[in-house]
Design an enzyme around this catalytic site. Structure first.
Site, PDB file in Angstrom:
ATOM      1  N   GLU A 158      20.089  34.442  -6.381  1.00  0.00           N
ATOM      2  CA  GLU A 158      20.380  33.114  -5.827  1.00  0.00           C
ATOM      3  C   GLU A 158      20.659  33.186  -4.318  1.00  0.00           C
ATOM      4  O   GLU A 158      20.159  32.348  -3.553  1.00  0.00           O
ATOM      5  CB  GLU A 158      21.588  32.561  -6.592  1.00  0.00           C
ATOM      6  CG  GLU A 158      22.117  31.222  -6.164  1.00  0.00           C
ATOM      7  CD  GLU A 158      23.409  30.899  -6.949  1.00  0.00           C
ATOM      8  OE1 GLU A 158      23.434  31.083  -8.188  1.00  0.00           O
ATOM      9  OE2 GLU A 158      24.393  30.479  -6.317  1.00  0.00           O
ATOM     10  N   SER A 161      26.214  30.035 -15.722  1.00  0.00           N
ATOM     11  CA  SER A 161      25.653  29.474 -14.497  1.00  0.00           C
ATOM     12  C   SER A 161      25.192  28.051 -14.700  1.00  0.00           C
ATOM     13  O   SER A 161      24.708  27.684 -15.769  1.00  0.00           O
ATOM     14  CB  SER A 161      24.458  30.297 -13.998  1.00  0.00           C
ATOM     15  OG  SER A 161      23.874  29.653 -12.884  1.00  0.00           O
ATOM     16  N   LYS A 220      25.191  38.144 -14.733  1.00  0.00           N
ATOM     17  CA  LYS A 220      25.521  36.938 -13.973  1.00  0.00           C
ATOM     18  C   LYS A 220      25.640  37.273 -12.474  1.00  0.00           C
ATOM     19  O   LYS A 220      25.218  36.493 -11.607  1.00  0.00           O
ATOM     20  CB  LYS A 220      26.840  36.333 -14.477  1.00  0.00           C
ATOM     21  CG  LYS A 220      27.382  35.168 -13.640  1.00  0.00           C
ATOM     22  CD  LYS A 220      26.368  34.029 -13.535  1.00  0.00           C
ATOM     23  CE  LYS A 220      26.904  32.719 -13.003  1.00  0.00           C
ATOM     24  NZ  LYS A 220      27.822  32.708 -11.911  1.00  0.00           N
ATOM     25  N   ARG A 236      24.672  35.738   5.851  1.00  0.00           N
ATOM     26  CA  ARG A 236      25.888  34.910   5.725  1.00  0.00           C
ATOM     27  C   ARG A 236      27.025  35.506   6.553  1.00  0.00           C
ATOM     28  O   ARG A 236      27.753  34.782   7.234  1.00  0.00           O
ATOM     29  CB  ARG A 236      26.322  34.803   4.257  1.00  0.00           C
ATOM     30  CG  ARG A 236      25.385  33.982   3.400  1.00  0.00           C
ATOM     31  CD  ARG A 236      26.111  33.528   2.142  1.00  0.00           C
ATOM     32  NE  ARG A 236      25.192  32.926   1.189  1.00  0.00           N
ATOM     33  CZ  ARG A 236      25.562  32.393   0.038  1.00  0.00           C
ATOM     34  NH1 ARG A 236      26.844  32.396  -0.320  1.00  0.00           N
ATOM     35  NH2 ARG A 236      24.690  31.857  -0.775  1.00  0.00           N
ATOM     36  N   ASN A 252      46.057  23.724 -19.866  1.00  0.00           N
ATOM     37  CA  ASN A 252      46.207  24.023 -18.445  1.00  0.00           C
ATOM     38  C   ASN A 252      47.669  24.319 -18.195  1.00  0.00           C
ATOM     39  O   ASN A 252      48.553  23.675 -18.761  1.00  0.00           O
ATOM     40  CB  ASN A 252      45.730  22.859 -17.567  1.00  0.00           C
ATOM     41  CG  ASN A 252      45.462  23.304 -16.136  1.00  0.00           C
ATOM     42  OD1 ASN A 252      44.376  23.771 -15.816  1.00  0.00           O
ATOM     43  ND2 ASN A 252      46.458  23.182 -15.273  1.00  0.00           N
ATOM     44  N   HIS A 301      22.208  37.547 -11.166  1.00  0.00           N
ATOM     45  CA  HIS A 301      21.733  36.161 -11.052  1.00  0.00           C
ATOM     46  C   HIS A 301      22.170  35.584  -9.715  1.00  0.00           C
ATOM     47  O   HIS A 301      21.374  35.014  -8.966  1.00  0.00           O
ATOM     48  CB  HIS A 301      22.292  35.345 -12.225  1.00  0.00           C
ATOM     49  CG  HIS A 301      22.139  33.853 -12.079  1.00  0.00           C
ATOM     50  ND1 HIS A 301      22.949  33.118 -11.232  1.00  0.00           N
ATOM     51  CD2 HIS A 301      21.282  32.977 -12.655  1.00  0.00           C
ATOM     52  CE1 HIS A 301      22.584  31.845 -11.297  1.00  0.00           C
ATOM     53  NE2 HIS A 301      21.581  31.729 -12.152  1.00  0.00           N
ATOM     54  N   ASN A 302      23.428  35.737  -9.392  1.00  0.00           N
ATOM     55  CA  ASN A 302      23.938  35.180  -8.133  1.00  0.00           C
ATOM     56  C   ASN A 302      23.342  35.890  -6.920  1.00  0.00           C
ATOM     57  O   ASN A 302      23.124  35.276  -5.878  1.00  0.00           O
ATOM     58  CB  ASN A 302      25.465  35.277  -8.097  1.00  0.00           C
ATOM     59  CG  ASN A 302      26.115  34.243  -9.004  1.00  0.00           C
ATOM     60  OD1 ASN A 302      25.505  33.791  -9.978  1.00  0.00           O
ATOM     61  ND2 ASN A 302      27.337  33.867  -8.694  1.00  0.00           N
TER      62      ASN A 302
END
Lengths: 610, 610
Positions: free
Chosen positions: B336, B274, B329, B430, B173, B332-333
């Protein structure tokens, strides 16, 4: 010069009032008020001469606002020539001048006051008189005022419009052996109004045929072609020339090109033009964006060729900086997508009620009183058009084209976080239509949907009209969001005004919106609109509800209802979504009763020990 | 080496069958069949030794597929070392070798057969034996197998998952004075499983601590940070090292980075992950995309840490080239988003029926049998969660976060011309929720919407389930379109399989889809699905119809109905749109009964003379 081109010459100084002459003789500078009367006199003189053969006037016109007065009412007929010299050159010549009231002592203040005009032909006073006259003659008399590059459907119509408006233009179309040959010259020969136009298929000759600073409008395909053409032009352009992109370019491309050409000393403006082939010819709606100073150079041309509103004002107005002109045109097209889809849904509902196209046209004819628009008018004409086997509409393949600005408008809405759901639903309806073969297969498997919804035509009109209000609310909301995000300071009422004629989405509703948007930016909160919405709403709810029960495809009408329901709902179900996001992603949430906006996290999982 | 690290050594040649030995002694090359038995023997030997302390085996393993046999079942435990020499070096040494069955004449065919392994530590045989042993020791024994950079929520969970899976890892990090200090070392000290991990906050030390070819996974914020980190890493990387981006990067950024790093000799893979914090720790669903050969290098790690399906197969599968992993991905979202919004709409409908959160949770509990999913499960838990003043859900602000992958999925749908209307409607819901203050104002003006729709909970379940089917149809359709457009050759059934565990959209429906998508790509045309849809459809129609009459906001349920109605409609109203486009823009149209696809243009205007 006056003798050479046989028009009268006037010296501005001869028109000063006695007071002004005395003031200057006393060694005092004139102030703006002193000059005002004088400028008006010269403007009047010029106006009279324009009606004849024109004239040459020599005068000091130091500030932009003086020149604004001088050209008032004759913007399209004026040519500025700046006799450009240094202070030293001019003071020397002034010293040699005899019998003139202005003392040389005033020259310094004149140089200080002077604002360089960007739209003037600049001539070095060091040149001989002969050379000066030759240069003016070459630049202004032999050269054209405006160049148009790309003679497709829109380019041709705009060229004719410019020529019909009295402008001397240069037109250009590329030479592509065996494909595009002699396009410009053949086009010029086809139309009488293009007699004085200069036609080219060579970039250098085209550019050189235009007066400096040059104004060149590109009417080529959006995308790479614009970049290619710009590269071809650059070697022949001069500082302060202006390129205008009149195509449907993406606003981000326009912004990139503005920056790129700024480094080359060239202005670039992105100008949205709506009206189709006919609008371009008879007067389109024009949405210019980019550097405001450089816009002044093309303003007279665009305003002259634009459609006019009911007050005879041009449907052309400076939109804002960057790519805002093309952005606004893109949203115009987005609104257009939804307007077209709403009519398609209305059409489909009437068909399900058993009406044939002529009957639908007759009904829609009666709608003009309440909700007229260009798109309604052409829909009526379309529905009435027959060929030998019946209505043309019945033979047209139901796969809608779906590229370009509608896509971009939806993408912009997503990027800006604005719920432009009606544009998106209209876009997706086109997308879905393009899967024709799969739809046919699905219909085979699922059986036909046709059931007849219980609806009256009165209710349908109300539903249609309310959906249009919501569509316009969403469209202008998207403009507002963009204006805030990009600091464009868009004037929504003015945008509505230039959309009331010339463009595809002109309508009686748009005329109302000019007034409504002057009061506030948010259409659905306007008192007058609230009344209308409340009155129309039950019909929209019922139409959508009945149509969906009958398995009709009415995505854009449905989105109108859902948007209105969401918009008028102070407490939405987004709290559950925030809880879900906090559950699986620790995204945190805010609380209703905590005005500090603090973020909370809950350890939702019952298995956890927190 | 064997003595130094105290594990046994085996010479592969000692395990050849008598037949093979004879063949080689006769100067004939072994073919694949000859080698097969031998490789199996060595694989078995290695497998036995792995259970103890491991061993060193020296053997020729010329082809990738030989190495596949050798490592079968022990992929996570094998380290390849290539003793790298030129033909000249090796033939010389072979000439000096005594009492060996292989004649030097076979060497040329061995060099020709040889396929360079990208995942081996390569050692120059010109080095001394001592140096070789030292190098191996440094690279394999002292260094870690895998590097993870970025210790946020997801990075930490994945690090622990890797360590728990038995991998020796390096963790990093950044050092940010006063903000992020000693993150890696403190994290290592916090968890027992990280005992053998190496912790860093210096780029160079981190990179040098990892075995070559290095595998480094980035778990940093998507966007510029990824580029910044890449630039910091490059100076310390070697050819054939692999960088893995495990964040939610945009697939076009990933493609740009793949190209950029290819020029530097570095592999870059975009890997969608995910499962949120918990999934990352206990087993996420993993979607790797990029160069397939380089994927082999990280495959053992990803497959080991991934969730497992019901057949114990990892929920990790190579997706395809370019940015396909991140694209999948992103979709996928998107799915979702719509799944979450559907639950929010169901919740809002139950609230309008007067149910309190606990009652809704109890009803949803009974839905698990018919339509279970992770999102349903967490929704139930959310609805039951109370704090002192009542249900937490009631205190959460109804402004949903709306950035990132949902936006991108909608944009991708628009770009690909695919009607992913449910994802878009969930996104726009949203967006609309975020205008909280304006919604409250509108509610004040328009009055509250609350009316109670006539609905049964049985119908709601059916509507919900059918909407989910349509949402999944749209989502996989979008993947299919992308696969065709970008030549990714996506395996939709396999994608469904890796989504049945570990990820946020895991569900019983997804399990069904694994089988359904093996039969064909189009969910709504599957026989079994058609039956279900027909059974569920009247309920969905009724729920939406009733809810809209009651002025509820149910955009995603509505889109489900509209999409289904449009999808099963062989003849849409897009013919009118084509006519309109032809009217104002001369865009032309095709005809239903003209299979040639010819384009027609009508002069629609009654005023024209054509």
């Amino acid at each position: 010069m006056s003798k050479k081109i046989d028009i009268p010459f006037f010296d501005g100084d001869d028109f000063h009032t006695a007071q002004n002459v005395k003031k200057m003789s006393d060694g005092k500078s004139l102030d703006d008020l002193d000059r005002y009367e004088w400028l008006l006199t010269l403007n009047k003189l010029a106006g009279e001469q324009v009606k004849k053969n024109g004239c040459i006037i020599a005068c000091s016109a130091l500030k932009e606002k003086y020149r604004d007065i001088l050209k008032s009412g004759i913007e399209n007929n004026i040519k500025w020539i700046l006799l450009n010299g240094s202070f030293e050159q001019v003071i020397e010549r002034l010293g040699n001048r005899k019998d003139h009231f202005m003392p040389t002592s005033l020259l310094r203040s004149q140089f200080e006051t002077f604002e360089d005009p960007i739209d003037a032909l600049k001539i070095d006073i060091a040149l001989s008189r002969k050379e000066i006259i030759k240069t003016i003659n070459n630049e202004l008399v032999n050269r054209s005022e405006f160049g148009l590059l790309g003679l497709g459907v829109m380019g041709k119509s705009l060229s004719r419009n410019l020529a019909n408006s009295g402008f001397k233009i240069s037109i250009f179309n590329r030479h592509l052996k065996g494909v595009e040959e002699d396009i410009a010259i053949n086009f010029k020969n086809e139309y009488k109004e293009l007699d004085s136009a200069l036609a080219f298929d060579d970039f250098e000759d085209f550019v050189n045929s235009i007066q400096k600073p040059r104004k060149i409008m590109l009417m080529v395909n959006a995308g790479k072609t614009v970049d290619v053409v710009i590269e071809r032009l650059i070697p022949y352009l001069s500082k302060d020339d202006v390129i205008v992109d009149g195509g449907n370019s993406h606003y981000k491309d326009t912004e990139r090109r503005i920056k790129y050409l700024k480094n080359e000393g060239i202005y670039f403006l992105g100008v949205g033009i709506s009206g189709g082939e006919e609008g371009a010819l008879r007067g389109p709606s024009i949405m210019p964006g980019g550097n405001k100073n450089s816009y002044r150079l093309i303003q007279p041309f665009l305003e002259k060729i634009a459609a006019k509103d009911k007050n005879k004002q041009p449907c052309c107005s400076y939109i804002g900086g960057d790519g805002s002109g093309h952005f606004v045109k893109m949203i115009h097209n987005g609104i257009e997508y939804a307007e077209m889809q709403l009519l398609a849904e209305v059409y489909t509902l009437f068909r399900s009620l058993g009406k044939v196209p002529d009957e639908i046209a007759n009904i829609l004819e009666t709608w003009k009183a309440a909700s007229n628009s260009y798109l309604l008018e052409i829909t009526i004409e379309i529905l009435r058009k027959k060929e030998k086997n019946g209505w043309i509409i019945d033979s047209i393949l139901d796969k809608a084209g779906n590229k370009g600005t509608g896509n971009w408008a939806t993408i912009a809405a997503a990027e800006l976080g604005t719920p432009s759901s009606m544009i998106a639903s209209a876009l997706f309806a086109r997308h879905l239509s393009s899967f024709k073969e799969e739809r046919e297969k699905a219909e085979g498997v699922y059986g036909e949907n046709e059931r007849s919804p219980k609806l009256s035509k009165e209710e349908l009109l109300k539903a249609y009209h309310l959906s249009r209000i919501i569509n316009h609310h969403q469209g202008f909301k998207l403009l507002l969001q963009a204006s805030n995000a990009y600091n464009w300071d868009l004037n929504l009422a003015e945008i509505a005004r230039i959309w009331i004629n010339g463009c595809i989405i002109r309508s009686s509703l748009m005329e109302d919106l000019v007034i409504i948007l002057k009061q506030a930016d948010t259409i659905l909160l306007n008192k007058e609109i609230v009344k209308r919405v409340k009155y129309l709403r039950p019909s929209l709810n019922n139409v959508v509800s009945q149509a969906l029960l009958s398995q009709m495809e009415i995505p854009t009408l449905s989105e109108a209802v859902n948007y209105l329901n969401g918009y008028t709902n102070g407490r939405s179900s987004a709290n559950l979504i925030q809880a879900q996001r906090d559950y699986f992603g620790a995204h945190t949430y805010q609380k209703i009763n905590d005005a500090t906006g603090k973020f909370y996290h809950t350890n939702w999982n019952k298995l956890s020990h927190d």
